[in-house]
Motif scaffolding. Structure first.
Motif: not given
Length: 253
Positions: A188-192, A214-218
């Motif tokens: 199971y890949a739980p997403g970001p 990428a993570f700062e954008g999210m």
């Protein structure tokens, strides 16, 4: 169904984040015996309180273990006293680490660092599987959930440790699904997820600029998932039971 009868549920990395959220979700069904595993005892006690607040009839057992260094005997001694009177066994392999991110593959040259990473993320998973499923071989319904990632399928620059570790775990559990048809296996890949791991990543000056952006954008667009949201999705996947043993299922599938 995975939650029928008297259930024994083991969750590694249960002291915070997704492991904590999964524990709280799973404690709500049929008053299970919940075994929470982590090296962080304070975090485990918090998870236990959260579970009992939701369902005070479930049984919660705390096991303080450092899976990076735990031996087979350490793991065996922590499961052999749990009894045998269970109809269902669920093992959730959530514990893991990001590893030496920010370093390119051709810069990997410290054997001890690599060994520590794969001991925690691969070797301990293999040994825990062996110990637990031998101990509870007579349980009728058996399930194992590997917390995977998009990184198991897709490369990310400077995430050589994390991507290879997640890919190896997916492959390991796909083989297990073929070898053990009586065990229902889910990758199971739980997403970001908005967890401490992401905070640590963004605080690390060595984080690659593309990963950081990428993570700062999210974070800025509030598109990261709460662990509780992903844990509820996992429960729904188990309840619907539409996946084939060994499948990789992403939160967004």
């Amino acid at each position: 169904m995975w939650k029928q009868g008297k259930a024994l549920i083991l969750v590694t990395g249960a002291s915070r984040g997704l492991g904590q959220a999964i524990s709280v979700e799973m404690c709500q069904f049929n008053n299970p015996t919940l075994v929470l595993i982590s090296r962080d005892l304070d975090g485990l006690q918090k998870t236990s309180e959260m579970c009992l607040n939701v369902n005070n009839k479930c049984s919660v057992i705390l096991k303080q273990l450092d899976l990076n260094s735990a031996s087979k005997e350490d793991l065996r001694s922590n499961v052999q006293d749990l009894g045998q009177d269970f109809d269902t066994l669920v093992v959730v392999h959530n514990a893991g680490s990001l590893g030496n991110q920010g370093t390119k593959v051709l810069e990997f040259d410290q054997a001890s660092v690599m060994q520590d990473y794969f001991n925690l993320n691969i070797v301990s998973v293999m040994i825990l599987n062996s110990v637990v499923f031998k101990q509870f071989k007579d349980v009728k319904s058996k399930y194992v959930i590997n917390i995977s990632s998009l990184a198991a399928l897709q490369p990310f620059e400077t995430w050589g440790f994390y991507c290879s570790g997640k890919a190896a775990r997916d492959s390991l559990f796909k083989v297990m699904a073929v070898e053990e048809p009586d065990i229902k296996v889910l990758n199971y890949a739980p997403g970001p997820l908005d967890t401490q791991m992401i905070k640590d990543l963004l605080d690390d000056p060595g984080t690659h600029v593309n990963i950081r952006q990428a993570f700062e954008g999210m974070k800025k667009t509030d598109s990261m998932l709460k662990p509780e949201t992903s844990a509820k999705k996992l429960i729904r996947i188990l309840e619907e039971d539409k996946y084939q043993s060994g499948d990789h299922v992403d939160f967004f599938d």
